[in-house]
Write a protein that holds these residues in place. Structure first.
Motif, mmCIF file in Angstrom:
data_model
loop_
_atom_site.group_PDB
_atom_site.id
_atom_site.type_symbol
_atom_site.label_atom_id
_atom_site.label_comp_id
_atom_site.label_asym_id
_atom_site.label_seq_id
_atom_site.Cartn_x
_atom_site.Cartn_y
_atom_site.Cartn_z
ATOM 1 N N THR A 4 11.870 33.986 -96.019
ATOM 2 C CA THR A 4 11.114 34.628 -95.425
ATOM 3 C C THR A 4 9.712 34.803 -96.204
ATOM 4 O OG1 THR A 4 12.771 36.217 -94.116
ATOM 5 C CG2 THR A 4 10.298 37.013 -94.535
ATOM 6 N N ASP A 5 9.990 35.044 -97.625
ATOM 7 C CA ASP A 5 9.016 35.209 -98.535
ATOM 8 C C ASP A 5 8.253 33.846 -98.564
ATOM 9 O OD1 ASP A 5 9.510 37.669 -99.105
ATOM 10 O OD2 ASP A 5 10.597 37.259 -100.732
ATOM 11 N N ARG A 6 8.878 32.750 -98.464
ATOM 12 C CA ARG A 6 8.492 31.591 -98.846
ATOM 13 C C ARG A 6 7.803 31.032 -97.486
ATOM 14 N NH1 ARG A 6 12.807 28.910 -99.515
ATOM 15 N NH2 ARG A 6 13.240 28.067 -97.749
ATOM 16 N N LEU A 7 7.987 31.409 -96.404
ATOM 17 C CA LEU A 7 7.353 31.145 -95.113
ATOM 18 C C LEU A 7 5.980 31.770 -95.106
ATOM 19 C CD1 LEU A 7 10.199 31.151 -92.495
ATOM 20 C CD2 LEU A 7 9.068 29.356 -93.352
ATOM 21 N N TYR A 8 5.932 32.896 -95.790
ATOM 22 C CA TYR A 8 4.813 33.551 -95.625
ATOM 23 C C TYR A 8 3.743 33.280 -96.704
ATOM 24 C CZ TYR A 8 1.527 37.421 -96.959
ATOM 25 O OH TYR A 8 0.424 38.393 -97.036
ATOM 26 N N ALA A 9 4.562 32.803 -97.637
ATOM 27 C CA ALA A 9 3.638 32.087 -98.974
ATOM 28 C C ALA A 9 2.994 30.882 -98.690
ATOM 29 C CB ALA A 9 4.526 32.033 -100.176
ATOM 30 N N LEU A 10 3.938 29.936 -97.664
ATOM 31 C CA LEU A 10 3.418 28.740 -97.419
ATOM 32 C C LEU A 10 2.264 28.860 -96.507
ATOM 33 C CD1 LEU A 10 6.514 26.795 -96.486
ATOM 34 C CD2 LEU A 10 4.739 26.078 -97.811
ATOM 35 N N VAL A 11 2.170 29.705 -95.409
ATOM 36 C CA VAL A 11 0.754 30.116 -94.631
ATOM 37 C C VAL A 11 -0.152 30.499 -95.502
ATOM 38 C CG1 VAL A 11 0.055 31.507 -93.056
ATOM 39 C CG2 VAL A 11 2.308 30.624 -92.623
ATOM 40 N N GLU A 12 0.080 31.356 -96.499
ATOM 41 C CA GLU A 12 -1.028 31.802 -97.315
ATOM 42 C C GLU A 12 -1.570 30.596 -98.036
ATOM 43 O OE1 GLU A 12 -2.860 34.707 -96.988
ATOM 44 O OE2 GLU A 12 -1.526 34.500 -95.222
ATOM 45 N N GLU A 13 -0.761 29.875 -98.534
ATOM 46 C CA GLU A 13 -1.211 28.652 -99.281
ATOM 47 C C GLU A 13 -1.917 27.447 -98.565
ATOM 48 O OE1 GLU A 13 -1.873 26.252 -102.743
ATOM 49 O OE2 GLU A 13 -0.708 28.239 -102.799
ATOM 50 N N LEU A 14 -1.513 27.286 -97.589
ATOM 51 C CA LEU A 14 -2.297 26.417 -96.686
ATOM 52 C C LEU A 14 -3.506 26.884 -96.129
ATOM 53 C CD1 LEU A 14 0.713 24.870 -94.484
ATOM 54 C CD2 LEU A 14 -0.565 23.635 -96.394
ATOM 55 N N ARG A 15 -3.453 28.241 -95.897
ATOM 56 C CA ARG A 15 -4.921 29.017 -95.657
ATOM 57 C C ARG A 15 -5.897 28.803 -96.784
ATOM 58 N NH1 ARG A 15 -3.358 33.414 -94.150
ATOM 59 N NH2 ARG A 15 -3.590 33.356 -91.910
ATOM 60 N N ALA A 16 -5.469 28.926 -97.976
ATOM 61 C CA ALA A 16 -6.379 28.981 -99.095
ATOM 62 C C ALA A 16 -6.703 27.625 -99.463
ATOM 63 C CB ALA A 16 -5.658 29.570 -100.448
ATOM 64 N N SER A 17 -5.925 26.741 -99.190
ATOM 65 C CA SER A 17 -6.404 25.310 -99.310
ATOM 66 C C SER A 17 -6.996 24.629 -98.346
ATOM 67 C CB SER A 17 -5.061 24.313 -99.681
ATOM 68 O OG SER A 17 -4.184 24.850 -100.671
ATOM 69 N N ALA A 18 -7.222 25.144 -97.392
ATOM 70 C CA ALA A 18 -7.890 24.159 -96.040
ATOM 71 C C ALA A 18 -9.292 24.394 -96.207
ATOM 72 C CB ALA A 18 -7.489 25.258 -94.684
#
Length: 236
Positions: A4-18
Motif C-alpha cells: 500500500t505504501d509503495r503504490l502511494y509512493a509510486l504515484v507521487e514519484e511519477l507525479r513529481a517526475s512528470a
C-alpha cells in the motif's frame, strides 16, 4: 515498505517526475523490489484508474498525466467513508464503474494513516442487498445513451414494456432519473410524438444513429409520470 505504501509512493514519484519517464528498472531500484513487482504495481494502479502511460523500447518508461490526478488530499476517515457510502449505493447502476474508479483515486492519494482508518471504519459498515437484485450490468448500452445525450444524437432502441411486448423505436435521449425501481431514461419518443420514460432494465439494445436531434427545452418535454419526481443533480 508494504505494498500500500509503495503504490502511494509510486504515484507521487511519477507525479513529481512528470513529464519525464521513469523506467521499471529505475523504480525497482528506488523501492528495492524486482522489475516484475513494479510492473504488477503499475498495472494495479492503471486498473484503479490512475492515468499512468507506458512507452516501450529504449528510452521508454512510465509517466503520469498530472492534470488528471489529485495531489495528496486531506479527507478524514469519516469523510472518505461518507463518500464511499454514497458511491457504494450506485451498486450495479448506471455510474457504478465510474463510482468505483473515483473512490480508488481518492484512496490512492490519502495519507497512509487516514487511508488505514477509513478502511477500518468501512469494514464495520454493511449494505443490505435485496435477494432479487440483479448482478447484470449493461455498460455498453448505458455509454451509448450517455454519449447520445452529450452529442444530441438520435438513438434506436429495442424496448420491452411491462406486458412483455417488444418494440423498436427512435428516441432523443434527454436525461436519466432514478426511482425506487431503478434507473430510467427520459427521452422524446418519435413513435409516440411525446416524452416517454423507459426503464433501463427493460431496454435491450441502443444503437446510435447519424441524425442530430433538435434542441428541446425541458419545459417542452412535459411532466414525467406522477410516480417519478425529478430534480437536478447538484455538484456543489
Amino acid at each position: 515498505m508494504n505494498r500500500t505504501d509503495r503504490l502511494y509512493a509510486l504515484v507521487e514519484e511519477l507525479r513529481a517526475s512528470a513529464p519525464r519517464r521513469r523506467s521499471a528498472r529505475e523504480l525497482a531500484g528506488l523501492y528495492e523490489v524486482s522489475v516484475r513487482t513494479i510492473e504488477r504495481d503499475i498495472g494495479a494502479l492503471q486498473q484503479a484508474g490512475v492515468p499512468i502511460y507506458a512507452d516501450v523500447g529504449r528510452g521508454g518508461g512510465y509517466t503520469l498525466d498530472k492534470e488528471r490526478t489529485l495531489p495528496p488530499v486531506n479527507f478524514t476517515a469519516s469523510e472518505a467513508v461518507a463518500l464511499a457510502i454514497c458511491l457504494g449505493r450506485a451498486g450495479d447502476s448506471l455510474y457504478a464503474k465510474a463510482a468505483r474508479t473515483a473512490l480508488n483515486k481518492i484512496l490512492s492519494v490519502m495519507p497512509e494513516a487516514d487511508n488505514d482508518a477509513a478502511r477500518d471504519l468501512a469494514s464495520r459498515i454493511r449494505f443490505h442487498v435485496p435477494k432479487e437484485e440483479s448482478a447484470v450490468s449493461r455498460p455498453a448500452r448505458d455509454a451509448v445513451l450517455e454519449e447520445a445525450m452529450l452529442a444530441r444524437r438520435v438513438v434506436r432502441i429495442t424496448y420491452v414494456d411491462r406486458f412483455g411486448s417488444e418494440t423498436e423505436r427512435d428516441v432523443e435521449p434527454q436525461a436519466f432519473t432514478v426511482a425506487d425501481r431503478g434507473w430510467y431514461l427520459l427521452a422524446w419518443c418519435r413513435l409516440r410524438g411525446e416524452c416517454r420514460v423507459f426503464r433501463l432494465d427493460r431496454l435491450l439494445r441502443a444503437v446510435p444513429l447519424d441524425e442530430i436531434a433538435p434542441e428541446r427545452s425541458w419545459d417542452s418535454l412535459g411532466e414525467p409520470p406522477k410516480e417519478i419526481r425529478t430534480r437536478t443533480l447538484e455538484l456543489a
